[in-house]
Design a protein around this motif. Structure first.
Motif, mmCIF file in Angstrom:
data_model
loop_
_atom_site.group_PDB
_atom_site.id
_atom_site.type_symbol
_atom_site.label_atom_id
_atom_site.label_comp_id
_atom_site.label_asym_id
_atom_site.label_seq_id
_atom_site.Cartn_x
_atom_site.Cartn_y
_atom_site.Cartn_z
ATOM 1 N N LEU A 5 0.878 -1.175 0.000
ATOM 2 C CA LEU A 5 0.000 0.000 0.000
ATOM 3 C C LEU A 5 0.912 1.221 0.000
ATOM 4 C CD1 LEU A 5 -2.565 1.688 0.366
ATOM 5 C CD2 LEU A 5 -2.588 1.054 2.777
ATOM 6 N N LEU A 6 0.903 1.976 -1.083
ATOM 7 C CA LEU A 6 1.819 3.111 -1.192
ATOM 8 C C LEU A 6 1.438 4.200 -0.185
ATOM 9 C CD1 LEU A 6 2.360 3.610 -5.044
ATOM 10 C CD2 LEU A 6 3.649 2.187 -3.438
ATOM 11 N N PRO A 7 2.443 4.864 0.375
ATOM 12 C CA PRO A 7 2.170 5.952 1.313
ATOM 13 C C PRO A 7 1.506 7.136 0.616
ATOM 14 C CG PRO A 7 4.542 5.455 1.208
ATOM 15 C CD PRO A 7 3.877 4.647 0.151
ATOM 16 N N SER A 8 0.805 7.958 1.404
ATOM 17 C CA SER A 8 0.251 9.173 0.812
ATOM 18 C C SER A 8 0.471 10.386 1.690
ATOM 19 C CB SER A 8 -1.228 9.001 0.495
ATOM 20 O OG SER A 8 -1.946 8.554 1.603
ATOM 21 N N THR A 9 1.024 10.199 2.879
ATOM 22 C CA THR A 9 1.324 11.359 3.738
ATOM 23 C C THR A 9 2.682 11.148 4.394
ATOM 24 O OG1 THR A 9 0.119 10.293 5.517
ATOM 25 C CG2 THR A 9 -1.042 12.000 4.318
ATOM 26 N N PHE A 10 3.219 12.226 4.946
ATOM 27 C CA PHE A 10 4.556 12.190 5.543
ATOM 28 C C PHE A 10 4.495 12.797 6.930
ATOM 29 C CE2 PHE A 10 4.605 12.447 1.001
ATOM 30 C CZ PHE A 10 5.380 11.350 0.671
ATOM 31 N N ASP A 11 5.324 12.265 7.842
ATOM 32 C CA ASP A 11 5.359 12.847 9.186
ATOM 33 C C ASP A 11 6.307 14.039 9.206
ATOM 34 O OD1 ASP A 11 7.927 11.886 9.368
ATOM 35 O OD2 ASP A 11 7.356 10.083 10.490
ATOM 36 N N LEU A 22 -4.875 8.447 0.603
ATOM 37 C CA LEU A 22 -5.092 7.995 -0.770
ATOM 38 C C LEU A 22 -4.940 6.480 -0.830
ATOM 39 C CD1 LEU A 22 -2.802 10.695 -2.421
ATOM 40 C CD2 LEU A 22 -5.298 10.735 -2.311
ATOM 41 N N SER A 23 -5.515 5.885 -1.874
ATOM 42 C CA SER A 23 -5.518 4.438 -1.989
ATOM 43 C C SER A 23 -4.789 3.996 -3.257
ATOM 44 C CB SER A 23 -6.977 3.983 -2.052
ATOM 45 O OG SER A 23 -7.109 2.719 -1.484
ATOM 46 N N CYS A 24 -3.711 3.241 -3.100
ATOM 47 C CA CYS A 24 -3.018 2.671 -4.265
ATOM 48 C C CYS A 24 -2.207 1.466 -3.806
ATOM 49 C CB CYS A 24 -2.102 3.710 -4.912
ATOM 50 S SG CYS A 24 -1.200 3.057 -6.342
ATOM 51 N N SER A 37 -2.135 7.465 -4.876
ATOM 52 C CA SER A 37 -0.809 8.066 -4.685
ATOM 53 C C SER A 37 0.203 7.509 -5.680
ATOM 54 C CB SER A 37 -0.345 7.815 -3.249
ATOM 55 O OG SER A 37 -0.468 6.448 -2.933
ATOM 56 N N LEU A 38 -0.281 7.011 -6.796
ATOM 57 C CA LEU A 38 0.606 6.318 -7.744
ATOM 58 C C LEU A 38 1.739 7.213 -8.240
ATOM 59 C CD1 LEU A 38 1.227 3.773 -9.378
ATOM 60 C CD2 LEU A 38 -0.433 4.521 -11.085
ATOM 61 N N ALA A 39 1.417 8.427 -8.668
ATOM 62 C CA ALA A 39 2.472 9.305 -9.214
ATOM 63 C C ALA A 39 3.406 9.775 -8.102
ATOM 64 C CB ALA A 39 1.843 10.514 -9.882
ATOM 65 N N MET A 40 2.852 9.951 -6.908
ATOM 66 C CA MET A 40 3.601 10.591 -5.831
ATOM 67 C C MET A 40 4.490 9.617 -5.081
ATOM 68 S SD MET A 40 0.318 11.333 -6.332
ATOM 69 C CE MET A 40 -1.147 12.149 -5.779
ATOM 70 N N ALA A 41 4.129 8.345 -4.989
ATOM 71 C CA ALA A 41 4.839 7.453 -4.074
ATOM 72 C C ALA A 41 5.426 6.201 -4.729
ATOM 73 C CB ALA A 41 3.895 7.036 -2.947
ATOM 74 N N ALA A 42 5.155 5.948 -5.996
ATOM 75 C CA ALA A 42 5.725 4.755 -6.634
ATOM 76 C C ALA A 42 7.243 4.899 -6.741
ATOM 77 C CB ALA A 42 5.114 4.556 -8.019
ATOM 78 N N LEU A 68 -1.509 12.462 -13.034
ATOM 79 C CA LEU A 68 -0.115 12.886 -12.827
ATOM 80 C C LEU A 68 0.852 11.778 -13.227
ATOM 81 C CD1 LEU A 68 -0.738 14.445 -9.293
ATOM 82 C CD2 LEU A 68 -0.722 15.617 -11.490
ATOM 83 N N PHE A 69 0.468 10.534 -13.023
ATOM 84 C CA PHE A 69 1.308 9.386 -13.404
ATOM 85 C C PHE A 69 1.509 9.355 -14.922
ATOM 86 C CE2 PHE A 69 1.714 4.703 -14.259
ATOM 87 C CZ PHE A 69 2.885 4.486 -13.559
#
Ligand SMILES: [Zn+2]
Length: 258
Positions: A5-11, A22-24, A37-42, A68-69
């Protein structure tokens, strides 16, 4: 079968957080289930290999990273990114996202070598074959048309509900076959927000407990996904209080192998 499950937020330190906006889900670094979050976290490897994206439904948290991907990959593609979805979802995306107003209509564009995006219409309960994977879409119960998936390779099978509230067909399909290695089930809201869960067709921990009574494979590991990030702490506590031994929380970013 490998699933992440790709991340979608950061601490605060910039590391991947467990809050899932987000779900990916990426399978074997080559197939994406939803594209939140495919474009952002892959990873770079995932970006170079993922040419098949299969969608549960068209809600923003499941598709945000898709335009975006395609945009990122546009010039370098040797083949189109294939977007598998039901007719209803394709229609919604073409009308509301890939419409030149929100983003380009990628299904009509080409780079020097290839088309860049191709929609592939899927039918409920008709298997799709892509690379080494077999994927069966099953209708679930959300406020827009949504499918879950049974996904198999030669060795394993998993099941993913997507967004849903109480549903029967998904469990019938899971029960009809050998037990999967893992079942991923949504639980978006805490029990206090039962009214909101009802109105938006999502599950709460209490509803999830009732859903799991429909599962005949009682030892099959079940992983909770899709917890609304602002209620994550509450939901996790309520799920732990259910004291169901095979019920776990799916960790964001972790690579699972089944
Ligand atoms: Zn949804």
């Amino acid at each position: 079968m490998k699933l992440q499950l790709l991340p979608s937020t950061f601490d605060a330190s910039g590391c991947c957080s467990q809050r899932q906006h987000l779900s990916c889900f990426v399978i074997d670094d080559c197939l994406a289930i939803d594209a939140g979050s495919l474009a952002m976290a892959a990873t770079e490897i995932q970006k170079s290999q993922i040419r098949d994206v299969i969608l549960t439904h068209a809600h923003l948290d499941h598709i945000a990273g898709l335009p975006l991907f395609i945009d990122d990959l546009f010039v370098g593609l040797d083949e189109p990114v294939r977007v598998y979805a039901t007719k209803e979802v394709i229609t919604v995306l073409e009308k509301n996202v890939f419409n030149w107003e929100i983003y380009p209509k990628f299904s009509e564009l080409k780079n020097k070598r290839s088309a860049v995006m191709q929609f592939v219409q899927i039918e409920i309960e008709t298997e799709i074959f892509t690379k080494h994977l077999r994927i069966k879409p099953v209708k679930v119960n959300h406020e827009v048309q949504t499918v879950g998936f049974l996904i198999s390779d030669d060795n394993s099978k998993i099941a993913v509900t997507g967004d849903t509230t109480e549903t029967d067909r998904f469990w019938e399909m899971v029960n009809a076959e050998e037990p999967p290695k893992a079942i991923l089930v949504e639980c978006a809201f805490p029990d206090e927000l039962e009214d909101l869960a009802f109105a938006s067709h999502h599950l709460t921990p209490s509803r999830l407990r009732r859903e799991l009574k429909k599962l005949k494979h009682t030892n099959c590991p079940v992983y909770v996904i899709n917890m609304k990030p602002m209620y994550r702490g509450q939901i996790v506590k309520q799920i732990e209080n259910l004291k169901i031994k095979n019920l776990h929380i799916l960790k964001v970013g972790k690579i699972y192998e089944w």
